[in-house]
Design a protein around this motif. Structure first.
Motif: not given
Length: 265
Positions: A60-67, A79-87, A90-99
């Motif tokens: 969650e913190i990583e996704t907010l950082l990407g934003h 975008i690089a940060q969000l790609r790492r989080t989306a990888a 288990p998946p963190y779905l908000p990272a995919f949405q933000e990415l």
């Protein structure tokens, strides 16, 4: 409570006080970052978020950082940060949405669609992912696929007005005015004060040749809402069965006069 009320300065001060007592307070960092982002100070939110990311394995913190990075014009880093989080798994779905949203903002909407499809493959029961995929298809001008995805989401969650309005918009763009009007009516039955949906319903009605009904809908949108004049005038002007006014004052005069006439017994 301050964040929900959009009292961002208050939220920032409270979070800063909490961090003075405990620099590693995860919730305080999140509140501070959200408050700074809400104030349009995304660049200032980056440092505390980066520190928290180094301390915590927290998607969650990583996704907010990407934003925040993308909002601070550091799009490639974000975008690089969000790609790492989306990888993550288990998946963190908000990272995919933000990415997907950030990639779509760069113009690569096709890639954003692919990202949402990958997310759905991981969580096929997620209605929110279906909704976002439908939105991406609309942005990619793939109206038929958008309607298919959103209609399926509607069947699963018929009471969600956000799904209804997105489906109706896709139908409107696709020229399916009768279907769009029915969908907008359903949405308005659940949320009668949705002025944008009512204005779009007016467009559908006018395109269907129901000019009086469309103009009546626009009058109800404008009544007591002078800031909606531009939207109502545009709705009239863009319809093939609408009306065009050279001056906004003329459009306002027409709608207000007709409104008063309609209200007269």
């Amino acid at each position: 409570m301050a964040l929900r009320a959009k009292q961002f300065d208050v939220a920032r001060q409270l979070a800063s006080e909490a961090l003075k007592s405990n620099r590693t307070d995860r919730n305080a960092v999140m509140m501070l970052a959200h408050a700074l982002i809400g104030q349009g100070r995304k660049d200032e939110a980056i440092t505390p978020l980066e520190r928290a990311v180094r301390r915590n394995d927290d998607p969650e913190i990583e996704t907010l950082l990407g934003h925040a990075l993308c909002g601070a014009q550091r799009t490639s880093d974000g975008i690089a940060q969000l790609r790492r989080t989306a990888a993550r798994r288990p998946p963190y779905l908000p990272a995919f949405q933000e990415l997907a949203g950030q990639i779509a903002n760069t113009g690569a909407v096709g890639e954003a669609v692919e990202i949402m499809e990958k997310a759905l493959a991981l969580a096929p029961a997620s209605i929110d992912l279906h909704l976002d995929l439908g939105r991406m298809h609309v942005r990619n001008n793939n109206r038929g696929e958008a309607r298919r995805v959103l209609a399926a989401a509607r069947a699963t969650a018929p009471g969600r007005t956000d799904i209804l309005t997105e489906l109706a918009w896709a139908e409107l763009l696709d020229g399916a005015y009768t279907e769009a009007a029915d969908t907008y009516r359903h949405a308005l039955g659940l949320r009668p004060d949705d002025t944008l949906s009512r204005a779009n319903l007016a467009i559908c009605l006018m395109e269907m040749g129901e000019r009086k009904g469309g103009e009546a809908a626009l009058r109800s949108v404008l009544r007591g809402r002078p800031h909606m004049l531009g939207r109502t005038a545009l709705a009239m002007a863009t319809s093939s069965h609408g009306r065009f006014f050279f001056r906004p004052s003329a459009a306002a005069k027409f709608l207000e006069r007709e409104s008063e006439r309609a209200a007269t017994p």
